[in-house]
Design an enzyme around this catalytic site. Structure first.
Site, PDB file in Angstrom:
ATOM      1  N   ARG A 127      -6.163  12.488 -26.592  1.00  0.00           N
ATOM      2  CA  ARG A 127      -7.556  12.465 -26.091  1.00  0.00           C
ATOM      3  C   ARG A 127      -7.931  11.138 -25.447  1.00  0.00           C
ATOM      4  O   ARG A 127      -9.101  10.759 -25.383  1.00  0.00           O
ATOM      5  CB  ARG A 127      -8.555  12.780 -27.204  1.00  0.00           C
ATOM      6  N   LYS A 149      -9.569   7.861 -10.297  1.00  0.00           N
ATOM      7  CA  LYS A 149      -9.247   9.275 -10.064  1.00  0.00           C
ATOM      8  C   LYS A 149      -7.790   9.492 -10.447  1.00  0.00           C
ATOM      9  O   LYS A 149      -6.905   8.797  -9.941  1.00  0.00           O
ATOM     10  CB  LYS A 149      -9.442   9.647  -8.597  1.00  0.00           C
ATOM     11  N   GLU A 191      -5.078   3.776   5.326  1.00  0.00           N
ATOM     12  CA  GLU A 191      -6.191   3.722   4.363  1.00  0.00           C
ATOM     13  C   GLU A 191      -6.925   2.378   4.473  1.00  0.00           C
ATOM     14  O   GLU A 191      -8.109   2.277   4.142  1.00  0.00           O
ATOM     15  CB  GLU A 191      -5.681   3.936   2.925  1.00  0.00           C
ATOM     16  N   LYS A 233     -13.631  -0.661  -1.885  1.00  0.00           N
ATOM     17  CA  LYS A 233     -13.522   0.483  -2.792  1.00  0.00           C
ATOM     18  C   LYS A 233     -14.204   0.175  -4.126  1.00  0.00           C
ATOM     19  O   LYS A 233     -14.920   1.011  -4.670  1.00  0.00           O
ATOM     20  CB  LYS A 233     -12.048   0.866  -3.006  1.00  0.00           C
ATOM     21  N   GLU A 243     -18.395  10.246  -7.727  1.00  0.00           N
ATOM     22  CA  GLU A 243     -18.524  10.852  -6.397  1.00  0.00           C
ATOM     23  C   GLU A 243     -19.666  11.855  -6.309  1.00  0.00           C
ATOM     24  O   GLU A 243     -19.482  12.999  -5.911  1.00  0.00           O
ATOM     25  CB  GLU A 243     -17.194  11.494  -5.979  1.00  0.00           C
ATOM     26  N   ARG A 247     -19.563   7.642  -2.755  1.00  0.00           N
ATOM     27  CA  ARG A 247     -18.102   7.561  -2.890  1.00  0.00           C
ATOM     28  C   ARG A 247     -17.390   8.492  -1.905  1.00  0.00           C
ATOM     29  O   ARG A 247     -16.244   8.251  -1.537  1.00  0.00           O
ATOM     30  CB  ARG A 247     -17.678   7.862  -4.341  1.00  0.00           C
ATOM     31  N   ASN A 251     -13.650   9.409   1.764  1.00  0.00           N
ATOM     32  CA  ASN A 251     -12.892  10.569   2.256  1.00  0.00           C
ATOM     33  C   ASN A 251     -12.895  10.651   3.782  1.00  0.00           C
ATOM     34  O   ASN A 251     -12.529  11.688   4.342  1.00  0.00           O
ATOM     35  CB  ASN A 251     -13.472  11.857   1.672  1.00  0.00           C
ATOM     36  N   HIS A 254     -10.367  12.701   5.630  1.00  0.00           N
ATOM     37  CA  HIS A 254      -9.640  13.513   4.654  1.00  0.00           C
ATOM     38  C   HIS A 254      -9.859  15.018   4.805  1.00  0.00           C
ATOM     39  O   HIS A 254      -8.983  15.789   4.449  1.00  0.00           O
ATOM     40  CB  HIS A 254      -9.981  13.065   3.226  1.00  0.00           C
ATOM     41  N   HIS A 258      -6.441  16.661   5.018  1.00  0.00           N
ATOM     42  CA  HIS A 258      -5.932  17.591   3.995  1.00  0.00           C
ATOM     43  C   HIS A 258      -5.519  18.914   4.613  1.00  0.00           C
ATOM     44  O   HIS A 258      -4.549  19.538   4.182  1.00  0.00           O
ATOM     45  CB  HIS A 258      -6.982  17.818   2.907  1.00  0.00           C
ATOM     46  N   HIS A 272       0.563  11.529   3.491  1.00  0.00           N
ATOM     47  CA  HIS A 272      -0.899  11.558   3.317  1.00  0.00           C
ATOM     48  C   HIS A 272      -1.598  10.576   4.277  1.00  0.00           C
ATOM     49  O   HIS A 272      -2.541  10.935   4.990  1.00  0.00           O
ATOM     50  CB  HIS A 272      -1.226  11.241   1.857  1.00  0.00           C
TER      51      HIS A 272
HETATM   52  P1  NAD Z   1       4.416   7.908  -3.497  1.00  0.00           P
HETATM   53  O1  NAD Z   1       3.951   7.529  -4.828  1.00  0.00           O
HETATM   54  O2  NAD Z   1       5.180   9.160  -3.338  1.00  0.00           O
HETATM   55  O3  NAD Z   1       5.217   6.693  -2.889  1.00  0.00           O
HETATM   56  C1  NAD Z   1       5.801   6.826  -1.611  1.00  0.00           C
HETATM   57  C2  NAD Z   1       7.313   6.566  -1.642  1.00  0.00           C
HETATM   58  O4  NAD Z   1       7.490   5.153  -1.691  1.00  0.00           O
HETATM   59  C3  NAD Z   1       8.020   7.134  -2.864  1.00  0.00           C
HETATM   60  O5  NAD Z   1       9.299   7.551  -2.462  1.00  0.00           O
HETATM   61  C4  NAD Z   1       8.161   5.924  -3.791  1.00  0.00           C
HETATM   62  O6  NAD Z   1       9.280   6.028  -4.631  1.00  0.00           O
HETATM   63  C5  NAD Z   1       8.338   4.814  -2.793  1.00  0.00           C
HETATM   64  N1  NAD Z   1       7.918   3.482  -3.232  1.00  0.00           N
HETATM   65  C6  NAD Z   1       6.764   3.127  -3.830  1.00  0.00           C
HETATM   66  N2  NAD Z   1       6.716   1.788  -3.963  1.00  0.00           N
HETATM   67  C7  NAD Z   1       7.854   1.294  -3.437  1.00  0.00           C
HETATM   68  C8  NAD Z   1       8.374  -0.003  -3.245  1.00  0.00           C
HETATM   69  N3  NAD Z   1       7.679  -1.098  -3.583  1.00  0.00           N
HETATM   70  N4  NAD Z   1       9.600  -0.127  -2.686  1.00  0.00           N
HETATM   71  C9  NAD Z   1      10.304   0.974  -2.288  1.00  0.00           C
HETATM   72  N5  NAD Z   1       9.863   2.223  -2.410  1.00  0.00           N
HETATM   73  C10 NAD Z   1       8.645   2.384  -2.978  1.00  0.00           C
HETATM   74  O7  NAD Z   1       3.176   8.051  -2.466  1.00  0.00           O
HETATM   75  P2  NAD Z   1       1.937   7.123  -2.139  1.00  0.00           P
HETATM   76  O8  NAD Z   1       1.764   7.181  -0.680  1.00  0.00           O
HETATM   77  O9  NAD Z   1       2.017   5.805  -2.811  1.00  0.00           O
HETATM   78  O10 NAD Z   1       0.750   7.931  -2.833  1.00  0.00           O
HETATM   79  C11 NAD Z   1       0.447   9.237  -2.436  1.00  0.00           C
HETATM   80  C12 NAD Z   1      -0.208   9.942  -3.602  1.00  0.00           C
HETATM   81  O11 NAD Z   1      -1.403   9.255  -3.948  1.00  0.00           O
HETATM   82  C13 NAD Z   1      -0.599  11.382  -3.294  1.00  0.00           C
HETATM   83  O12 NAD Z   1      -0.218  12.200  -4.371  1.00  0.00           O
HETATM   84  C14 NAD Z   1      -2.127  11.318  -3.202  1.00  0.00           C
HETATM   85  O13 NAD Z   1      -2.742  12.524  -3.602  1.00  0.00           O
HETATM   86  C15 NAD Z   1      -2.446  10.198  -4.160  1.00  0.00           C
HETATM   87  N6  NAD Z   1      -3.707   9.525  -3.906  1.00  0.00           N
HETATM   88  C16 NAD Z   1      -4.536   9.349  -4.967  1.00  0.00           C
HETATM   89  C17 NAD Z   1      -5.733   8.683  -4.799  1.00  0.00           C
HETATM   90  C18 NAD Z   1      -6.617   8.438  -5.981  1.00  0.00           C
HETATM   91  O14 NAD Z   1      -7.742   7.945  -5.801  1.00  0.00           O
HETATM   92  N7  NAD Z   1      -6.165   8.699  -7.178  1.00  0.00           N
HETATM   93  C19 NAD Z   1      -6.082   8.196  -3.536  1.00  0.00           C
HETATM   94  C20 NAD Z   1      -5.209   8.379  -2.468  1.00  0.00           C
HETATM   95  C21 NAD Z   1      -4.014   9.054  -2.677  1.00  0.00           C
END
Ligand code: NAD
Length: 383
Positions: A127, A149, A191, A233, A243, A247, A251, A254, A258, A272
């Site tokens: 929890r 999030k 971003e 942010k 949100e 907030r 987006n 987005h 999306h 993304h």
């Molecule tokens: P990811 O976590 O898949 O990372 C991208 C790739 O880079 C992966 O292959 C990872 O292994 C690699 N990687 C990461 N750091 C590295 C480093 N320092 N050196 C070498 N390789 C590295 O993707 P992402 O773009 O970081 O994140 C995308 C995700 O984030 C999506 O699932 C999206 O929905 C989510 N997201 C969440 C929020 C939120 O507010 N929670 C906001 C935006 C996106």
């Protein structure tokens, strides 16, 4: 925080508030940072993916050990598939098998996938456990690690199962960006541009001058860009954690993005951040069509994204049989649909975005049809 931290910010959420440290070498000092926090744990469990584990897990483990923290590490496959129900279940069972107590903290070491997955596990296991974000992708450093999030994907769409659960600390190690593949770095840069475009005209102008340094790996420029984005942010999250209003500005790009991701099956065909870049251009184009924004502003956005190497039009992407009605169908399934109406983030200028549900679907459809027709023409001209 030690003196080498290049930038330090606070997310002001009262008792749930936390610091974001940005700078070089933070992974190697994580143990000391964590043990200096109030009610620090005596045991932590690190979750990471196999790419990041190979590159950055050893220095983290050394620092935990040096700080006298007992730890375990779990490595999940890299990529969006790790945000499935099945992976989530596997991770939760593995963590429970390893023996968790309420005072055990989780550490998310990786990109947004690891951050969202680990954060959600922390939100629900026993929890609620405390957790620390150590974002290693640019996207995670400027966006997903901040704001609480967390979540996983469902067959119905991305991030549909989740929770707001704030971390206790964010350590954005600028050194980690040196190992990030260029395509991932660029996707994260989108971003950063979003933060300028939605509410900070001066930052957008700074990016026009220095964005190339950020994507070429200049550490000083990267730290400044990450810190400014996190500042934007953090301020938005502090004012509207769940949100209910402002907030949603985060987006920008987005709703369109999306839909493009859904159409490409959330695959590596379109990351993304790449989708957000094209989505922002569409949002500015829609703002122009609706008379909110001058065309010069949309052109400036397009020019800057293209200058750093981001795709700005569908014709820049691998060929997909785009269909305007289908894209609109994806938008109708978006989390942000309310009373059956789509939510858009539109702009009056670069640095001044606003949230609206007053966009006629016919205008969106017309824009999508025009964008698809223009991309087909551009493709024919090239081919
Ligand atoms: P990811 O976590 O898949 O990372 C991208 C790739 O880079 C992966 O292959 C990872 O292994 C690699 N990687 C990461 N750091 C590295 C480093 N320092 N050196 C070498 N390789 C590295 O993707 P992402 O773009 O970081 O994140 C995308 C995700 O984030 C999506 O699932 C999206 O929905 C989510 N997201 C969440 C929020 C939120 O507010 N929670 C906001 C935006 C996106």
């Amino acid at each position: 925080m030690p003196s080498q931290v290049a930038e330090q910010l606070h997310v002001d959420l009262g008792a749930r508030g936390y610091d974001i440290a940005i700078g070089p070498g933070l992974i190697g000092r994580a143990g000391a940072e964590i043990t200096s926090l109030p009610n620090a744990p005596n045991r932590v469990v690190v979750v990471t993916d196999h790419h990041v584990a190979e590159l950055h897990l050893a220095p983290l483990e050394r620092s935990l050990s040096d700080a006298g923290l007992a730890f375990d590490a779990f490595v999940v496959p890299a990529g969006e598939a790790s945000k499935s129900f099945a992976s989530f279940e596997k991770l939760c069972e593995a963590l429970l098998t390893a023996g968790l107590e309420r005072k055990t903290w989780l550490i998310a070491l990786g990109g947004g996938v690891v951050g969202d997955l680990t954060g959600f596990a922390a939100a629900v296991l026993l929890r609620g456990l405390d957790f620390v974000q150590i974002p290693t992708s640019l996207l995670a450093q400027v966006d997903s690690s901040v704001g609480g999030k967390t979540g996983i994907n469902s067959a119905h769409g991305k991030n549909l199962v989740g929770a707001f659960h704030q971390p206790r600390l964010v350590l954005a190690d600028s050194g980690a960006l040196a190992t990030l593949p260029r395509r991932e770095l660029l996707a994260g840069y989108a971003e950063i541009v979003k933060c300028g475009a939605l509410g900070d005209a001066a930052f957008f102008a700074w990016l026009e001058e220095h964005g190339a340094h950020v994507v070429e790996g200049d550490a000083k420029a990267q730290i400044r860009a990450v810190a400014t984005s996190c500042k934007t942010k953090a301020a938005i999250v502090a004012a509207d954690e769940r949100e209910r209003g402002r907030r949603a500005l985060l987006n920008l790009g987005h709703t369109f993005g999306h839909a493009l991701e859904a159409e490409t099956g959330y695959s590596s065909a379109l990351l993304h951040g790449e989708a957000v870049a094209i989505g922002m251009v569409m949002a500015f184009d829609l703002s122009v069509r609706l008379g909110y924004c001058r065309p010069e502003e949309a052109d400036r956005l397009r020019r800057h994204l293209a200058a750093v190497g981001l795709a700005t039009d569908l014709s820049d992407l691998p060929q997909v049989d785009w269909n305007a009605e289908r894209l609109l169908g994806h938008m109708r399934k978006d989390k942000k649909v309310s009373d059956g109406r789509l939510t858009f983030i539109l702009a009056r200028s670069l640095g001044e975005a606003f949230v609206t549900q007053e966009v006629p679907e016919s205008e969106v459809l017309a824009l999508l049809q025009d964008v698809i027709a223009a991309s087909a023409l551009a493709r024919r001209a090239i081919g």
